[in-house]
Design an enzyme around this catalytic site. Sequence first.
Site, PDB file in Angstrom:
ATOM      1  CG  PHE B 131       0.499   5.776  -1.282  1.00  0.00           C
ATOM      2  CD1 PHE B 131      -0.381   6.722  -0.778  1.00  0.00           C
ATOM      3  CD2 PHE B 131       1.780   6.158  -1.599  1.00  0.00           C
ATOM      4  CE1 PHE B 131       0.038   8.028  -0.574  1.00  0.00           C
ATOM      5  CE2 PHE B 131       2.203   7.462  -1.395  1.00  0.00           C
ATOM      6  CZ  PHE B 131       1.322   8.391  -0.882  1.00  0.00           C
ATOM      7  CE  LYS B 227       1.479   6.821   5.221  1.00  0.00           C
ATOM      8  NZ  LYS B 227       0.728   8.053   4.858  1.00  0.00           N
ATOM      9  NE  ARG B 375      -6.112   9.531   4.010  1.00  0.00           N
ATOM     10  CZ  ARG B 375      -4.811   9.260   3.819  1.00  0.00           C
ATOM     11  NH1 ARG B 375      -4.442   8.101   3.327  1.00  0.00           N
ATOM     12  NH2 ARG B 375      -3.894  10.154   4.086  1.00  0.00           N
TER      13      ARG B 375
END
Lengths: 416, 416
Positions: B131, B227, B375
């Site tokens: 990331f 998340k 995704r």
Amino acid sequence: MPLTLDEVREQDRQDPLAPFRSRFALPQGTIYLDGNSLGAQPSAAVGAVDGLMAQWRDSLIQGWNQGWFDAPERLGDRLAPLLGAAPGEVLVTDTITHNIFKLLGYIVEGQGITEGQERARPVILSEGGNFPTDGYIAQGFCRFGGFEHRVVPEGEALDTYLDARVAAVVLSQVHYRTGRLRDMAAITRQVHASGAEVIWDLAHSAGALPVDLTACGVRYAVGCSYKYLNGGPGAPAFLYVRHDCQGQAWQPLSGWLGHAAPFAFEADYDPAPGISRFRTGTHSPLAFAALEASLTLWQEVDLGQLRRKSQRLIELFRESLSDCLGEHGISDITPEEAQRGSQVGLVEREHGYAIVQALIARGVIGDYREPGLMRFGFAPLYLSHEDVWRAAQHLREVLAEGEYLALRFQQRGAVT
Amino acid sequence: MPLTLDEVREQDRQDPLAPFRSRFALPQGTIYLDGNSLGAQPSAAVGAVDGLMAQWRDSLIQGWNQGWFDAPERLGDRLAPLLGAAPGEVLVTDTITHNIFKLLGYIVEGQGITEGQERARPVILSEGGNFPTDGYIAQGFCRFGGFEHRVVPEGEALDTYLDARVAAVVLSQVHYRTGRLRDMAAITRQVHASGAEVIWDLAHSAGALPVDLTACGVRYAVGCSYKYLNGGPGAPAFLYVRHDCQGQAWQPLSGWLGHAAPFAFEADYDPAPGISRFRTGTHSPLAFAALEASLTLWQEVDLGQLRRKSQRLIELFRESLSDCLGEHGISDITPEEAQRGSQVGLVEREHGYAIVQALIARGVIGDYREPGLMRFGFAPLYLSHEDVWRAAQHLREVLAEGEYLALRFQQRGAVT
């Protein structure tokens, strides 16, 4: 001659800022003289936060395309007029601690020191007695970056400390303890003339008085928004970089939201143009929502009126107490008008903490800072002249009746 | 053989995690497969945030004595069981970007490098394709601290890169693009054997699968809570430092709330004992309130059940699509079960972005990452088997009917 209650009520009737009071939610029975530590709640903040929660629920990830992503720049532009800054010069982000670190790193890299060379300017200067985080982060920066941290004793002029080895100076415009207002224009000129840079901390001046970064020739500044700006507890801080000083270096906390193209997911960091490179990781839109409601309100405020009322409230408080402080061993360390921010400082080393507790028990909220300092902040948007007059009466009674004596052994809480 | 709707409904009836769905507020008509980017809203978060706003209004500065101040440690302790960590080993603070910088600085100072000496270990290693913020902050750290940044190509073993010059490695347990799950125990042993340290980024594993930092011998980790942990947009991140690795150095972002006695207002920084030294400036209790509501809910979750359902949903999605991806030039890059997190990755370089947009138009929210990656994240607490089955049907129809073709020239938004 202290004023009567009728006289201070007449001052409230003539106060052009009086209508702002109804825009804040203040608990019944409280006189809040701690807006210099955490500002009161603008009523509009509740709706703004509710709206953000509904947006998270309904828009989910798409909220980031609906105003969340560019909140640091948008709120920066809202804040700019309060600081004498132009659009694109202010970013709302992180905390003062982080922002000082970022600016110090940016400044020293911009001074062209390269690896392996001897640093021409290896010293970071800060003021003794400044708000601790400013000194602590300067120490962490120096320890990690290989700089030397030097301290100017509190209140002294920089003259003998500002030599050719100094890279940057960290100073507060208004001192958190004494309330002393520095001559930002003169000191900025002095520091620049020495070839160094100065980072001004506006924590106790933004929203407390008119700040004019442009007129003062300032290049770098930081500040928080949870004190006089009423952004809410732990609301995001801000930093200022003058237009012509942007784009010359990296800042060390090079996070993805400070990248020129954060959603290209490139391998290498490429700092965004302009103020956005001072962004780091992902910010909290919830915290920004409360602050945005407050900054919207601030657009209506005349800062000249704010300053006049702030000083009038301070004088009213001091005049109401002038005949009784000495006999209780309390010294008033508040500077004269031209050299002060928007707070009053009273010092009583033995009983200061207990006196503040006795006032809190009466609903008058000030705060206490070791050693011995009773601190009273005057936020002109939500304080009336009557509030201040009554607060002074409470303090007179606490002193006269020795109410604090029963509290003097009370354990000291983390925050008062 | 793809399952029928009746069959997946039967799976929902037998799902022990199904009752959690009613604890989340999800918009009508949406199937949300982007909990790997921003988690859905736990209904309890609304009351928690309302309560915090009321506390700011009524308690003002005294809120800091009523649970605000120690929220970073308290929420860290709530998070610890989800990570296989002990109380006092996890702190909720700042963002991943800041936390990697702090840990890198802490680690290299702990390795005993002193000013003026040659560094024995001058290299920071990270993985290509990780990331971006993990790589960017490693680059900023290296540039500012005089380290060399080296990159292991994505997916390669560390073997040839892990020499005696490496101070620290930054790796993700689950890769944000591919969903690949690293063998955290084996790699941690390998890095430690080489004399280096490894910082694990748990952004895509915390709340997605059982994480056991203790069993894997991990000393340092970071992660975010917005998340799979459902803490809200930009919710505060966390860091983990194993008990026996605490207290050996400063971290470079030495702010006042990481001081041993923050309210003594001492001149010199003195790091707090334990995990608290990784605190920096003043955090936002508002952001913490939403996260705390979510972490309270997480205390009830069986992580073994979570993992089983996550993998069952992934298989259901892939089985429902297995006969149609190839003919549309889509490759499924999802690793096999033992080597994956809780997401599916489908790649179509020409039309991937438009396909995701066509799905969003149908209420199926996935996301898109350059280049070509669609995704889909599977958050077992609020997704049903029927949701996933329906999402696959939508994707089949989007592909069969060429719905995405009209969207292929649409401008790409910042966040999708």
